[in-house]
Design an enzyme around this catalytic site. Sequence first.
Site, PDB file in Angstrom:
ATOM      1  N   HIS A 271       0.410 -13.111  58.714  1.00  0.00           N
ATOM      2  CA  HIS A 271       0.529 -11.676  59.014  1.00  0.00           C
ATOM      3  C   HIS A 271       1.795 -11.151  58.310  1.00  0.00           C
ATOM      4  O   HIS A 271       1.917 -11.284  57.107  1.00  0.00           O
ATOM      5  CB  HIS A 271       0.554 -11.532  60.545  1.00  0.00           C
ATOM      6  CG  HIS A 271       0.385 -10.139  61.066  1.00  0.00           C
ATOM      7  ND1 HIS A 271      -0.099  -9.089  60.333  1.00  0.00           N
ATOM      8  CD2 HIS A 271       0.653  -9.616  62.300  1.00  0.00           C
ATOM      9  CE1 HIS A 271      -0.136  -7.994  61.071  1.00  0.00           C
ATOM     10  NE2 HIS A 271       0.330  -8.289  62.272  1.00  0.00           N
ATOM     11  N   HIS A 318      -7.634 -10.100  53.157  1.00  0.00           N
ATOM     12  CA  HIS A 318      -7.450  -9.301  54.376  1.00  0.00           C
ATOM     13  C   HIS A 318      -8.643  -9.490  55.295  1.00  0.00           C
ATOM     14  O   HIS A 318      -9.771  -9.689  54.816  1.00  0.00           O
ATOM     15  CB  HIS A 318      -7.276  -7.808  54.050  1.00  0.00           C
ATOM     16  CG  HIS A 318      -6.622  -7.058  55.150  1.00  0.00           C
ATOM     17  ND1 HIS A 318      -7.337  -6.483  56.175  1.00  0.00           N
ATOM     18  CD2 HIS A 318      -5.316  -6.828  55.426  1.00  0.00           C
ATOM     19  CE1 HIS A 318      -6.486  -5.912  57.016  1.00  0.00           C
ATOM     20  NE2 HIS A 318      -5.244  -6.112  56.595  1.00  0.00           N
TER      21      HIS A 318
END
Length: 436
Positions: A271, A318
Site C-alpha cells: 500500500h 492496482h
Amino acid sequence: MKCLKQKLYDKIEQHRPRTKRLAKEFGDVVVDQVKAGQIIGGMRGIKSLITDISYLDPYEGIRYRGYTLPEVFEKLPKAEGAEMPYVEGLYYLLLTGDIPTQEQVEALIMDMNNRRIIPKYVWDVVDSFPSESHPMAILSAAVMSLERESLFNVKYRHGISKMDYWDPTYEDATNLLAKIPLIGAYIYNKLYHPEKGHRYPDPTLDLGANFAYMMGKEAPYDDVARMYFIIHADHESGNVSAHTGHLIASSLSDVYYAVSGMINGLAGPLHGLANQEVLRWLQGLKEQMGDKVPSKEEMKKYVWDTLNSGQVIPGYGHAVLRKTDPRYTVQREFCLKHLPDDPLFKYVDALYQVVPDILKEHGKAKNPWPNVDAQSGVVQWHYGVKEYDFYTVLFSIGRSIGVLSNIIWDRALGYPIERPKSITTDMLEEMVGISK
Ligand code: CMX
C-alpha cells in the site's frame, strides 16, 4: 457567511432521509453477489461499503465529490501566485460537496490555524523513539498519544445523543487535521536534520505553505506539499488505509484511534510504503549501473530479474484501477514542467516505457500500469527530501483528510458498527460442491 460546520450541518440534514429510506424501504434489494473467489481473494470488488466523498472508476481514476483531479486543481481557490490550491479547500469540498469561495477557504484556514497547538507530551513521545525507528511507527504513536484530547469521548461519557455524534467528531477531526502536518515535519527534522532544530508554525500560512516552512523548504515546496496532500487524500473506501479508519471508527473509537490505525495500514509495502520501495528499488538499479543511465535492454533485464526473483514491481498494478493512475499523471505533468531534466525523473520515465509491456508478458498483474507511488518519490527527491522512509508520512497526512471526512459523515448518517460474516473452509467447500 455560514461557516463550514453550519454548512455541513445543513448538508447532513438534507442527506439523512436518503440513507433512512434506503435502509427502511430497500434493505432487501439485492445489489451484488459474492463469489467464492472473492471470499478467499481479499473481498476484491464486492460492493459492500458506501461513501459519497470519492469514487474510483477503474478506467477513469478517482473523482472527489464528482470532480476529477484536474477539475479539483482548476476549481479550488489558490493563494496568490500559487500553482496548487489550498488543502483546506479540499477538506471543505470533501465535507460539503461544494467548491468553496476564496472567502470560505480563508475563514477555514484561520479556524484551522487556531487549532495547531500541540501538547508537549506529543513531542516527548516522538523524542523517546530511537533514531533508527521508522517514521510511520513514530507518526502512529504520536497521533495515538493525542487521544486524550478527544472531545467526542468527553461528550460520549456525558451521554450525547446519537444524532449529535458528528459534531464533536468534526471538532476532533479538524483538530487532528490541523496538527498532523506539524507532527510530520517535527518527525522529519528530528530524524534527519536534528542540527536544524524544531520550527514553530507560522500562523500566517495555510496548511501546505506552513508544512513547507516547518520542513525548512523554500517555494515551490509549498505547492509540492499542497499537490501531494490533495492527490493522496482519498481513494474511495475499500483500500486498506481508508477501510481501516472507517472500521475502527465504526465501533465509536475516536478519530485518534482511527487515524493511528489508518497509518499502520498505510505502512505496508503493498500500500502506501510502495512509494519508498520505488525509490529503494531504483537506487538498486542506479548502483548496478554505476550511475550511468541504463539502456532500454538493461532496464528490461532489471525488471525481469525482480519478477523472476518472486518480487513485485513497486509502483505498478492496482486492485481497482485498470489504466495509468491519474495521480501518477498529475505528478508526471508537474515533473515535465518543473524538473524535466532531473535524472531520477528520467529513470522513472524510462521505466514507464518498459514496465507495462513486461507485466503484460509476465501475465499475472491485472493492471500493468503505474499507480500513484511510481512517481511520488521523484518530486520529493528533487526538492531535497531524499530520506525515502519519510514518503509514506506525506501520504498519511494527505490520506487523513479523506479518512477524517468519511468518519464525520459515518457518524452523521449513523452507520452501524461493521461486522461482516466469516465462514470456515469446510463450509466454503460444501457451498461450492466439493465433496469429502
Ligand atoms: N509486480 C509483479 N506482480 C504483480 C504486480 C506488480 N506490480 N501487481 C500485481 N502482481 C501480481 C500479484 O502479486 C498477484 O500475484 P499472485 O497471483 O502470485 O498472488 C497477481 O499479479 C494478481 O494480482 P492483481 O489482482 O493484479 O493485484 P492485487 O489486487 O492482488 O494487488 C497491488 C494490488 C497494488 C497490491 C499489486 O498490484 C502490487 O503488489 N503492486 C506493487 C506494490 C504497489 O505499487 N502498491 C501500491 C498500490 C497503490 C497504493 O495503495 O498506494
